[in-house]
Motif scaffolding. Structure first.
Motif, PDB file in Angstrom:
ATOM      1  N   ILE A  69      68.373  37.050  34.991  1.00  0.00           N
ATOM      2  CA  ILE A  69      68.487  37.654  33.663  1.00  0.00           C
ATOM      3  C   ILE A  69      67.834  36.720  32.650  1.00  0.00           C
ATOM      4  O   ILE A  69      68.372  35.647  32.356  1.00  0.00           O
ATOM      5  N   PRO A  70      66.661  37.059  32.118  1.00  0.00           N
ATOM      6  CA  PRO A  70      66.031  36.182  31.120  1.00  0.00           C
ATOM      7  C   PRO A  70      66.791  36.209  29.807  1.00  0.00           C
ATOM      8  O   PRO A  70      67.343  37.236  29.417  1.00  0.00           O
ATOM      9  N   GLY A  71      66.815  35.085  29.148  1.00  0.00           N
ATOM     10  CA  GLY A  71      67.487  35.001  27.868  1.00  0.00           C
ATOM     11  C   GLY A  71      68.308  33.731  27.778  1.00  0.00           C
ATOM     12  O   GLY A  71      68.589  33.074  28.781  1.00  0.00           O
ATOM     13  N   ILE A 119      74.832  35.230  29.544  1.00  0.00           N
ATOM     14  CA  ILE A 119      73.423  35.286  29.171  1.00  0.00           C
ATOM     15  C   ILE A 119      73.234  36.405  28.144  1.00  0.00           C
ATOM     16  O   ILE A 119      73.666  37.537  28.351  1.00  0.00           O
ATOM     17  N   ALA A 121      70.925  38.745  27.077  1.00  0.00           N
ATOM     18  CA  ALA A 121      69.682  39.423  27.439  1.00  0.00           C
ATOM     19  C   ALA A 121      69.259  40.380  26.324  1.00  0.00           C
ATOM     20  O   ALA A 121      70.020  40.668  25.393  1.00  0.00           O
ATOM     21  N   ASP A 122      68.037  40.898  26.439  1.00  0.00           N
ATOM     22  CA  ASP A 122      67.519  41.822  25.425  1.00  0.00           C
ATOM     23  C   ASP A 122      68.385  43.076  25.298  1.00  0.00           C
ATOM     24  O   ASP A 122      68.511  43.643  24.216  1.00  0.00           O
ATOM     25  N   ARG A 126      75.243  39.477  29.588  1.00  0.00           N
ATOM     26  CA  ARG A 126      75.524  39.570  31.021  1.00  0.00           C
ATOM     27  C   ARG A 126      76.421  38.409  31.415  1.00  0.00           C
ATOM     28  O   ARG A 126      76.174  37.260  31.041  1.00  0.00           O
ATOM     29  N   HIS A 248      71.221  41.642  20.684  1.00  0.00           N
ATOM     30  CA  HIS A 248      70.110  41.291  21.563  1.00  0.00           C
ATOM     31  C   HIS A 248      69.468  39.986  21.114  1.00  0.00           C
ATOM     32  O   HIS A 248      69.793  39.419  20.081  1.00  0.00           O
ATOM     33  N   PRO A 254      62.459  33.699  27.049  1.00  0.00           N
ATOM     34  CA  PRO A 254      63.270  33.728  28.265  1.00  0.00           C
ATOM     35  C   PRO A 254      63.593  32.320  28.728  1.00  0.00           C
ATOM     36  O   PRO A 254      62.935  31.350  28.333  1.00  0.00           O
TER      37      PRO A 254
END
Length: 498
Positions: A69-71, A119, A121-122, A126, A248, A254
């Protein structure tokens, strides 16, 4: 738990591969619990968790792969952008409640929900690492009266080593929302201080908007039965309209750009993510590591009733259990008005002329509230030598700190209170001050809940010791003096922290 690697599956999907440390891999209890937790975690769905995509609990180094999960983490986002307003707090609370519903419905309890495990995320937050703490709890290090979690987000029942249910995650969620609003539910300071406040003192809700304080106060109730369920919390926290923006992080880069990742396959056997590309030629590994250094999950404190294990997913907290822990702050400090630093605490291999033997030591991260401080936790138990000598105790548990103290006896009493006070404790021998012949300090001793506790406070060291089984206060005080001689040493040029 170990090391986290960023990798790609054979189909090109980015994954996070978590590989257990060797000492965990050699623990059959960890493997059994890890296998059960992975099986349950595979079934967790919902919008707000990182899906488990593969795992091998039976590999030489057990591993778990989840969707990447990017972020940034919530803790990073708050540091970069500051506190959330009411609308975003409500969205965050509702999203985390949905995540807990999904986790709990699969029979899991997270046990270590905190800003570092979320996290942003956009498409919304998460929750990571659900189920891992339960596997770590099953290891030898926590075989007696242990629980995992992070002080400051730790439910009172966890801090006391009691049975942990879903309500513990709700408590942590409440503390997360206080942090998201820019506050600290139980203040700042040492892990023991945070745990003590979580058990005995009301949460500080002053950072929260007035409209959400009653809901968060209910989440942070000392009584698990008084906390709302995640489903009830979802009803209480969900925004009143669907048009409000989600929390978001589109403008945030990321965690690691995909261009920095070398193609790899999700592991299918063995501790794949620990291998370098050269290992592929040996037919051992099935996944390459990232080209950069592996992403290490932040280490947090590990505690032995007194205090935090350096494990990737949280702090080990062992309370009221057999064992020996030293909670030591090394370093002279910086305030000119405090006593000069002349002594510090250490953890020898054995104490009281070999009567108690060293089991495990954990070195904790530096305590930024005290210049140059370092914390330790260790377990000691009676040895055959001690048995032959007829020492009065089977186990000794110590929490302490070295530094520069303006009111050391107050700090000693705080340590003893944090070790003994539950609100329902049974005091057999009330506190009494004892000066043992040959000692230069007074020891304060009492017997609470079947264990005798003694402590001292001087200009540089404050320590509380729990002895089991209980004995007379005079006997415990005499043993405390011997332990003090063993663990308190003069500061030399070689031993002084920079």
């Amino acid at each position: 738990m170990g090391t986290v690697y960023l990798a790609r599956s054979r189909g090109g999907r980015t994954v996070a591969v978590k590989v257990a440390r060797p000492e965990l891999a050699s623990d059959p209890h960890f493997r059994a619990r890890f296998r059960a937790e992975v099986d349950a975690a595979r079934s967790v769905g919902g919008f707000h968790t990182a899906q488990v995509v593969d795992a091998d609990p039976d590999a030489p180094a057990p591993w778990l792969a989840t969707a990447y999960i990017p972020g940034p983490t919530l803790s990073t986002l708050l540091a970069d952008r500051g506190p959330m307003d009411e609308a975003r707090l409500r969205l965050l609370g509702a999203a985390l409640a949905e995540a807990l519903v999904a986790i709990h419905d699969c029979g899991l309890i997270h046990r270590d929900l905190k800003p570092g495990n979320i996290i942003m995320a956009d498409d919304g937050p998460r929750v990571l690492d659900f189920g891992i703490a339960r596997a770590l709890e099953s290891t030898r290090l926590t075989s007696t009266g242990a629980a995992f979690g992070t002080p400051g987000f730790l439910a009172p029942e966890q801090a006391q080593g009691l049975e942990v249910g879903c309500a513990a995650d709700v408590f942590a969620l409440g503390a997360v929302l206080v942090a998201a609003a820019g506050g600290h539910a139980f203040g700042e300071g040492t892990p023991m201080a945070l745990m003590y406040r979580a058990v005995h003192e009301p949460a500080d809700l002053s950072a929260l908007p007035q409209s959400v304080r009653p809901v968060i106060a209910a989440c942070l109730s000392k009584d698990p039965a008084q906390r709302p369920t995640p489903k009830q919390l979802l009803d209480l926290m969900a925004p009143r309209t669907a048009a409000e923006p989600a929390p978001h992080t589109a403008a945030h880069p990321p965690t690691l750009h995909s261009a920095a990742v070398s193609p790899a396959r999700t592991p299918t056997a063995g501790p794949a993510a620990t291998r370098t590309p050269s290992a592929e030629a040996e037919g051992v590994a099935h996944a390459q590591t990232v080209t950069a250094t592996p992403q290490q999950t932040p280490r947090s404190a590990n505690v032995r009733t007194g205090l935090p294990t350096a494990v990737a997913t949280g702090a080990l907290i062992v309370l009221g259990a057999a064992g020996y822990g030293i909670y030591a702050s090394m370093g002279p400090g910086a305030d000119d008005d405090l006593p000069r630093a002349t002594h510090e605490l250490t953890i020898p291999q054995s104490i009281v002329q070999g009567s108690y033997g060293w089991d495990v030591e954990h070195r904790l991260p530096p305590d930024t509230s005290r210049k140059g401080s370092t914390h330790y936790s260790a377990n000691y138990s009676v040895t055959s030598t001690g048995t032959e000598k007829g020492v009065p105790f089977r186990t000794v548990y110590v929490s302490g700190e070295s530094g520069r103290f303006s009111d050391p006896e107050h700090d000693r009493d705080s340590l003893m209170d944090a070790m003994t006070r539950t609100g329902q404790e049974a005091v057999t021998d009330p506190p009494r001050t004892i000066r043992v012949p040959g000692s230069d300090v007074d020891f304060r001793c009492e017997t609470v809940d079947g264990a005798t506790v003694c402590g001292w406070g001087d200009a540089n060291t404050t320590v509380a010791i729990k002895f089991s089984p209980s004995a007379s206060l005079e006997v415990a005080a005499a043993e405390t003096r011997k332990i003090r001689d063993d663990i308190r040493r003069p500061i030399t040029t070689a031993s002084t922290s920079p």
